[in-house]
Design a protein around this motif. Structure first.
Motif, PDB file in Angstrom:
ATOM      1  N   LEU A  89       0.848  -1.186   0.000  1.00  0.00           N
ATOM      2  CA  LEU A  89       0.000   0.000   0.000  1.00  0.00           C
ATOM      3  C   LEU A  89       0.887   1.241   0.000  1.00  0.00           C
ATOM      4  N   VAL A  90       0.288   2.367  -0.287  1.00  0.00           N
ATOM      5  CA  VAL A  90       0.996   3.639  -0.200  1.00  0.00           C
ATOM      6  C   VAL A  90       0.246   4.561   0.763  1.00  0.00           C
ATOM      7  N   ARG A  91       1.013   5.350   1.494  1.00  0.00           N
ATOM      8  CA  ARG A  91       0.434   6.408   2.326  1.00  0.00           C
ATOM      9  C   ARG A  91       0.736   7.717   1.612  1.00  0.00           C
ATOM     10  N   GLN A  92      -0.302   8.346   1.082  1.00  0.00           N
ATOM     11  CA  GLN A  92      -0.134   9.470   0.158  1.00  0.00           C
ATOM     12  C   GLN A  92      -1.007  10.649   0.563  1.00  0.00           C
ATOM     13  N   TYR A  93      -0.449  11.852   0.447  1.00  0.00           N
ATOM     14  CA  TYR A  93      -1.227  13.059   0.725  1.00  0.00           C
ATOM     15  C   TYR A  93      -2.248  13.286  -0.393  1.00  0.00           C
ATOM     16  N   ARG A  94      -3.476  13.609  -0.001  1.00  0.00           N
ATOM     17  CA  ARG A  94      -4.535  13.945  -0.952  1.00  0.00           C
ATOM     18  C   ARG A  94      -5.062  15.332  -0.620  1.00  0.00           C
ATOM     19  N   ALA A 125       4.202  -0.439 -11.552  1.00  0.00           N
ATOM     20  CA  ALA A 125       5.649  -0.272 -11.689  1.00  0.00           C
ATOM     21  C   ALA A 125       6.087   1.126 -11.284  1.00  0.00           C
ATOM     22  N   GLU A 126       5.387   2.152 -11.782  1.00  0.00           N
ATOM     23  CA  GLU A 126       5.807   3.521 -11.532  1.00  0.00           C
ATOM     24  C   GLU A 126       5.705   3.901 -10.062  1.00  0.00           C
ATOM     25  N   GLU A 127       4.616   3.526  -9.403  1.00  0.00           N
ATOM     26  CA  GLU A 127       4.382   3.974  -8.029  1.00  0.00           C
ATOM     27  C   GLU A 127       5.170   3.177  -7.000  1.00  0.00           C
ATOM     28  N   VAL A 128       5.184   1.848  -7.119  1.00  0.00           N
ATOM     29  CA  VAL A 128       5.776   1.037  -6.053  1.00  0.00           C
ATOM     30  C   VAL A 128       6.852   0.082  -6.554  1.00  0.00           C
ATOM     31  N   GLY A 129       7.257   0.179  -7.824  1.00  0.00           N
ATOM     32  CA  GLY A 129       8.365  -0.613  -8.337  1.00  0.00           C
ATOM     33  C   GLY A 129       8.116  -2.101  -8.340  1.00  0.00           C
ATOM     34  N   LEU A 130       6.919  -2.510  -8.794  1.00  0.00           N
ATOM     35  CA  LEU A 130       6.576  -3.923  -8.848  1.00  0.00           C
ATOM     36  C   LEU A 130       6.064  -4.297 -10.235  1.00  0.00           C
ATOM     37  N   GLU A 131       6.383  -5.519 -10.640  1.00  0.00           N
ATOM     38  CA  GLU A 131       5.874  -6.087 -11.886  1.00  0.00           C
ATOM     39  C   GLU A 131       5.131  -7.363 -11.541  1.00  0.00           C
ATOM     40  N   ALA A 132       4.029  -7.635 -12.243  1.00  0.00           N
ATOM     41  CA  ALA A 132       3.176  -8.778 -11.908  1.00  0.00           C
ATOM     42  C   ALA A 132       3.151  -9.799 -13.034  1.00  0.00           C
ATOM     43  N   GLU A 133       3.238 -11.075 -12.663  1.00  0.00           N
ATOM     44  CA  GLU A 133       3.032 -12.135 -13.641  1.00  0.00           C
ATOM     45  C   GLU A 133       1.566 -12.197 -14.055  1.00  0.00           C
ATOM     46  N   SER A 134       0.675 -11.925 -13.100  1.00  0.00           N
ATOM     47  CA  SER A 134      -0.766 -11.965 -13.366  1.00  0.00           C
ATOM     48  C   SER A 134      -1.405 -10.688 -12.857  1.00  0.00           C
ATOM     49  N   ASP A 168       5.682  10.199 -10.033  1.00  0.00           N
ATOM     50  CA  ASP A 168       5.116  11.234 -10.899  1.00  0.00           C
ATOM     51  C   ASP A 168       4.373  12.243 -10.045  1.00  0.00           C
ATOM     52  N   GLY A 169       4.927  13.411  -9.873  1.00  0.00           N
ATOM     53  CA  GLY A 169       4.260  14.454  -9.111  1.00  0.00           C
ATOM     54  C   GLY A 169       4.764  14.539  -7.675  1.00  0.00           C
ATOM     55  N   ALA A 170       4.485  15.670  -7.050  1.00  0.00           N
ATOM     56  CA  ALA A 170       4.979  15.931  -5.697  1.00  0.00           C
ATOM     57  C   ALA A 170       4.448  14.934  -4.684  1.00  0.00           C
ATOM     58  N   GLU A 171       3.168  14.568  -4.803  1.00  0.00           N
ATOM     59  CA  GLU A 171       2.585  13.653  -3.835  1.00  0.00           C
ATOM     60  C   GLU A 171       3.281  12.293  -3.861  1.00  0.00           C
ATOM     61  N   GLU A 172       3.537  11.774  -5.063  1.00  0.00           N
ATOM     62  CA  GLU A 172       4.190  10.468  -5.165  1.00  0.00           C
ATOM     63  C   GLU A 172       5.633  10.524  -4.684  1.00  0.00           C
ATOM     64  N   ARG A 173       6.311  11.638  -4.912  1.00  0.00           N
ATOM     65  CA  ARG A 173       7.703  11.749  -4.470  1.00  0.00           C
ATOM     66  C   ARG A 173       7.823  11.719  -2.951  1.00  0.00           C
TER      67      ARG A 173
END
Length: 210
Positions: A89-94, A125-134, A168-173
């Motif tokens: 999961l991510v903890r992100q400012y909204r 991939a972009e947000e949490v650096g993961l790739e999925a087989e399925s 991508d963007g200040a919140e994700e950084r």
């Protein structure tokens, strides 16, 4: 008297499934069984992500009404489920609620012709650096149908491996990436730790699959 499903248009919604713009999206083509109809709209705001219009609606008796409507390109989210039954999961400012939310990775449809599942893989991939087989579709839903046409599709990602991320963007950084046990995350719905709608839907849908 017609059934509840008929009066709400559910039978039509199930039978008319269309491909809106991006291949692989399953937004339902809804109709009003009771006779409501949008006859026009006036642009109020054109933004980077959303447009706001004042829709002119005719009711079943012929009366006219104005409603503010947010037009949205659509979005996806993806629940990364690891082999040890933990989820990322991510903890992100909204900015709208002005605070941090615990969420699954997500992103809006911003590439013409991109399939929903491919957008989900890209955001994973972009947000949490993961790739999925399925990457399997869990559900599709309108997030806030009282004022927005935003259609959202959520996916379950398994067979995960590490890849480079690209915020991508200040919140994700400035967001935190964390892993919780699936049971702990589901318990977080009841305790109020997780209050994000798409995350709640994805967690419960994944748990129902067993």
């Amino acid at each position: 008297m017609p059934s509840i499903a008929t009066r709400l248009g559910w039978e039509t919604a199930r039978s008319l499934v269309v491909e809106p713009g991006s291949a692989g999206w399953r937004r339902p083509e809804l109709t009003s069984a009771s006779g409501f109809e949008i006859v026009g709209d006036t642009a109020v705001h054109t933004g980077f992500v959303i447009d706001v219009v004042q829709a002119q609606m005719r009711d079943p008796e012929g009366g006219m009404h104005s409603r503010d409507v947010v037009r949205h390109p659509g979005a996806v989210s993806v629940l990364p489920l690891h082999d040890d039954d933990t989820v990322t999961l991510v903890r992100q400012y909204r900015v709208a609620p002005d605070g941090d939310l615990l969420e699954i990775p997500a992103g809006k449809a911003d590439v013409e012709g991109e399939a929903a599942v491919e957008l989900a893989r890209r955001e994973l991939a972009e947000e949490v650096g993961l790739e999925a087989e399925s990457c399997e579709r869990l559900a599709g839903f309108f997030l806030s149908p009282g004022y927005s046409n935003e259609w959202h599709e959520t996916f379950l990602a398994t067979g995960l491996s590490k890849v480079p991320s690209a915020a991508d963007g200040a919140e994700e950084r400035h967001m935190d990436v964390l892993r919780l046990g699936l049971d702990e995350a589901i318990e977080g719905i009841a305790t109020g730790r997780i209050v994000d709608a798409k995350t709640i839907i994805a967690l419960l849908a994944a748990a129902r699959r067993g």
